[in-house]
Motif scaffolding. Sequence first.
Motif, PDB file in Angstrom:
ATOM      1  N   PRO A  41      -6.459  12.049   4.447  1.00 11.27           N
ATOM      2  CA  PRO A  41      -6.976  12.498   3.332  1.00 11.27           C
ATOM      3  C   PRO A  41      -8.456  12.552   3.368  1.00 11.27           C
ATOM      4  O   PRO A  41      -8.919  11.543   3.804  1.00 11.27           O
ATOM      5  N   TYR A  42      -8.948  13.280   2.722  1.00 14.47           N
ATOM      6  CA  TYR A  42     -10.663  13.337   2.278  1.00 14.47           C
ATOM      7  C   TYR A  42     -10.807  12.663   1.145  1.00 14.47           C
ATOM      8  O   TYR A  42      -9.961  12.575  -0.040  1.00 14.47           O
ATOM      9  N   VAL A  43     -12.102  12.053   0.912  1.00 13.13           N
ATOM     10  CA  VAL A  43     -12.329  11.440  -0.380  1.00 13.13           C
ATOM     11  C   VAL A  43     -13.799  11.506  -0.682  1.00 13.13           C
ATOM     12  O   VAL A  43     -14.604  12.134   0.260  1.00 13.13           O
ATOM     13  N   SER A  44     -14.170  11.230  -1.884  1.00 14.17           N
ATOM     14  CA  SER A  44     -15.807  11.606  -2.348  1.00 14.17           C
ATOM     15  C   SER A  44     -16.549  10.596  -1.201  1.00 14.17           C
ATOM     16  O   SER A  44     -16.278   9.391  -1.407  1.00 14.17           O
TER      17      SER A  44
ATOM     18  N   SER B 137      -6.661   3.892   6.259  1.00 14.04           N
ATOM     19  CA  SER B 137      -6.587   4.248   7.577  1.00 14.04           C
ATOM     20  C   SER B 137      -5.565   3.839   8.529  1.00 14.04           C
ATOM     21  O   SER B 137      -4.962   4.089   9.309  1.00 14.04           O
ATOM     22  N   LEU B 138      -5.629   2.200   8.096  1.00 15.01           N
ATOM     23  CA  LEU B 138      -4.614   1.670   8.852  1.00 15.01           C
ATOM     24  C   LEU B 138      -3.049   1.667   8.340  1.00 15.01           C
ATOM     25  O   LEU B 138      -2.278   1.778   9.260  1.00 15.01           O
ATOM     26  N   ILE B 139      -2.979   1.767   7.303  1.00 12.60           N
ATOM     27  CA  ILE B 139      -1.545   2.198   6.761  1.00 12.60           C
ATOM     28  C   ILE B 139      -1.186   3.760   7.069  1.00 12.60           C
ATOM     29  O   ILE B 139      -0.111   3.886   7.574  1.00 12.60           O
TER      30      ILE B 139
ATOM     31  N   LEU C  46      14.602   0.786  11.042  1.00 10.86           N
ATOM     32  CA  LEU C  46      13.280  -0.035  10.886  1.00 10.86           C
ATOM     33  C   LEU C  46      12.071   0.911  10.825  1.00 10.86           C
ATOM     34  O   LEU C  46      11.288   0.578   9.852  1.00 10.86           O
ATOM     35  N   SER C  47      12.134   1.786  11.481  1.00 10.16           N
ATOM     36  CA  SER C  47      11.109   2.848  11.218  1.00 10.16           C
ATOM     37  C   SER C  47      10.850   3.490  10.126  1.00 10.16           C
ATOM     38  O   SER C  47       9.977   3.666   9.563  1.00 10.16           O
ATOM     39  N   LYS C  48      12.078   3.836   9.764  1.00  6.17           N
ATOM     40  CA  LYS C  48      12.307   4.811   8.324  1.00  6.17           C
ATOM     41  C   LYS C  48      11.900   3.635   6.998  1.00  6.17           C
ATOM     42  O   LYS C  48      11.094   4.127   6.349  1.00  6.17           O
ATOM     43  N   LYS C  49      12.255   2.433   7.360  1.00  5.39           N
ATOM     44  CA  LYS C  49      11.776   1.284   6.302  1.00  5.39           C
ATOM     45  C   LYS C  49      10.334   1.330   6.241  1.00  5.39           C
ATOM     46  O   LYS C  49       9.596   1.120   5.231  1.00  5.39           O
ATOM     47  N   ILE C  50       9.621   1.121   7.456  1.00  7.30           N
ATOM     48  CA  ILE C  50       8.035   0.982   7.619  1.00  7.30           C
ATOM     49  C   ILE C  50       7.592   2.330   7.034  1.00  7.30           C
ATOM     50  O   ILE C  50       6.675   1.972   6.245  1.00  7.30           O
ATOM     51  N   GLU C  51       7.887   3.398   7.339  1.00 11.25           N
ATOM     52  CA  GLU C  51       7.401   4.911   6.738  1.00 11.25           C
ATOM     53  C   GLU C  51       7.461   4.760   5.284  1.00 11.25           C
ATOM     54  O   GLU C  51       6.492   5.150   4.760  1.00 11.25           O
ATOM     55  N   THR C  52       8.776   4.367   4.724  1.00  9.29           N
ATOM     56  CA  THR C  52       9.238   4.514   3.198  1.00  9.29           C
ATOM     57  C   THR C  52       8.050   3.407   2.405  1.00  9.29           C
ATOM     58  O   THR C  52       7.663   3.715   1.517  1.00  9.29           O
ATOM     59  N   GLU C  53       7.876   2.023   3.044  1.00 12.40           N
ATOM     60  CA  GLU C  53       7.484   1.180   2.199  1.00 12.40           C
ATOM     61  C   GLU C  53       5.875   1.276   2.263  1.00 12.40           C
ATOM     62  O   GLU C  53       5.238   1.157   1.318  1.00 12.40           O
ATOM     63  N   LEU C  54       5.535   1.745   3.241  1.00  9.11           N
ATOM     64  CA  LEU C  54       3.878   2.064   3.282  1.00  9.11           C
ATOM     65  C   LEU C  54       3.487   3.165   2.728  1.00  9.11           C
ATOM     66  O   LEU C  54       2.471   3.527   2.216  1.00  9.11           O
ATOM     67  N   GLY C  55       4.239   4.352   2.967  1.00 10.02           N
ATOM     68  CA  GLY C  55       3.974   5.425   2.377  1.00 10.02           C
ATOM     69  C   GLY C  55       4.217   5.232   0.746  1.00 10.02           C
ATOM     70  O   GLY C  55       3.621   5.996   0.138  1.00 10.02           O
ATOM     71  N   ASP C  56       4.943   4.437   0.230  1.00  8.74           N
ATOM     72  CA  ASP C  56       4.850   4.202  -1.301  1.00  8.74           C
ATOM     73  C   ASP C  56       3.576   3.506  -1.711  1.00  8.74           C
ATOM     74  O   ASP C  56       2.873   3.678  -2.809  1.00  8.74           O
ATOM     75  N   VAL C  57       3.215   2.623  -0.845  1.00 10.91           N
ATOM     76  CA  VAL C  57       1.778   1.956  -0.937  1.00 10.91           C
ATOM     77  C   VAL C  57       0.560   3.313  -1.286  1.00 10.91           C
ATOM     78  O   VAL C  57      -0.260   3.192  -2.012  1.00 10.91           O
ATOM     79  N   LEU C  58       0.736   4.060  -0.316  1.00 10.60           N
ATOM     80  CA  LEU C  58      -0.142   5.369  -0.450  1.00 10.60           C
ATOM     81  C   LEU C  58      -0.081   6.140  -1.611  1.00 10.60           C
ATOM     82  O   LEU C  58      -0.892   6.456  -2.295  1.00 10.60           O
ATOM     83  N   ARG C  59       1.251   6.247  -1.830  1.00  8.29           N
ATOM     84  CA  ARG C  59       1.338   7.286  -3.142  1.00  8.29           C
ATOM     85  C   ARG C  59       1.208   6.401  -4.568  1.00  8.29           C
ATOM     86  O   ARG C  59       0.672   7.178  -5.171  1.00  8.29           O
ATOM     87  N   HIS C  60       1.052   5.230  -4.541  1.00  7.78           N
ATOM     88  CA  HIS C  60       0.588   4.579  -5.582  1.00  7.78           C
ATOM     89  C   HIS C  60      -0.818   4.641  -5.857  1.00  7.78           C
ATOM     90  O   HIS C  60      -1.205   4.619  -6.893  1.00  7.78           O
ATOM     91  N   SER C  61      -1.566   4.979  -4.673  1.00 10.62           N
ATOM     92  CA  SER C  61      -2.988   5.512  -5.018  1.00 10.62           C
ATOM     93  C   SER C  61      -3.231   6.957  -5.040  1.00 10.62           C
ATOM     94  O   SER C  61      -4.268   7.563  -4.737  1.00 10.62           O
ATOM     95  N   TYR C  62      -2.039   7.722  -5.290  1.00 12.55           N
ATOM     96  CA  TYR C  62      -1.913   9.074  -5.313  1.00 12.55           C
ATOM     97  C   TYR C  62      -2.426   9.743  -3.888  1.00 12.55           C
ATOM     98  O   TYR C  62      -3.267  10.876  -4.029  1.00 12.55           O
ATOM     99  N   ILE C  63      -1.997   9.198  -2.699  1.00 13.70           N
ATOM    100  CA  ILE C  63      -2.253   9.783  -1.529  1.00 13.70           C
ATOM    101  C   ILE C  63      -0.909  10.113  -0.844  1.00 13.70           C
ATOM    102  O   ILE C  63       0.057   9.129  -0.783  1.00 13.70           O
TER     103      ILE C  63
END
Length: 334
Positions: free
Chosen positions: A151-154, A186-188, A224-241
């Motif tokens: 994602p791009y940011v200001s 970037s790390l997530i 396990l890959s699906k779990k990592i992708e889902t849980e870390l993806g939710d962290v991004l979504r919480h910041s609207y990413i």
Amino acid sequence: MSSSQHPPITSTELATLWMTYQEKTMIMRFLEYFLKHNKNEQQLFQLHYDRAIKSVDFIKTIFQDEGAAIPIGFTENDVNKEAPKLYDYMFDVMYFRLMSQIETGLFALYSNMSYRKDIRRFFKDVTAEAQELYDESTHLLEETGVISRPPYVSMPKEVHFVKDKNYMDGLKWIGEKRSLNTMEVSLIQHAVDTNLVGMQLMIGFAQVANDQKVRNHFVKGMELSKKIETELGDVLRHSYIEPPATHAGKATTSTIAPFSDKLMMYNTSLLSTFGLGSNALGGAFSLRSDLPVKMLQLGKDIYSFAKEGGEIMIKNGWMEEPPQIEDRNQLTKR
């Protein structure tokens, strides 16, 4: 005793060359299979296949000069080039992009652990080759729309310093967590991106593995890959990413193995090691306190998965033993 004009190699150089031999002979088998099935990227794959052969020959020469046993690694017996396509459109490029990331990190580390001039040069060269493969594969995937940019940011207009201790607070149950900073994003993002490829790799491996316990292990890797992708993806979504996603690179319905169970288990072990390192890095550089905790929890799952994989490999006689230091206690018991 070494017959080379160079000083004898150190234990560290023996170890890093040995590990590189394992990884490069594995990569050669993947390239042989993908060269058979991908007519569009023949030039790219052939170039890196030739480079892998050159690297393996260099290591063989070093070991021969030192009077050391040549590792077995992975041979033509570990690949079935005639097997049907196990992955669809562009997965092979996605796979080599992931492996180039692993190689870049490993070979740069090995370069800084080397002392002999020719070995330092060798690891410098293979690091550059891995970086070139990353550039080429990323360009291809972007050009075809298979992967999207982060994602791009200001852009920041002024410099700020952290003044509020709540900046590091992410474990509170009441109130909003602060939005992610760009380092954390970037790390997530990187972890989600690599696990998307890893999940498809595990799905394909699970479909074609011959041994039932090996097949079950790959199913666990897929979950396990699906779990990592889902849980870390939710962290991004919480910041609207929106987390990364791709329409390509899926496993086909083939159940015929292009690779031996031994090779697939080794590849999975290598990816697990990479995942542990990435999780540790993600936790270390995250300033919001909930993120290192999440990375630690996921790291425990990855470690348990890797440990089970090692036990399966040992039981089946697939784990080639690295060169050992002399057992002085045993030698003095004569």
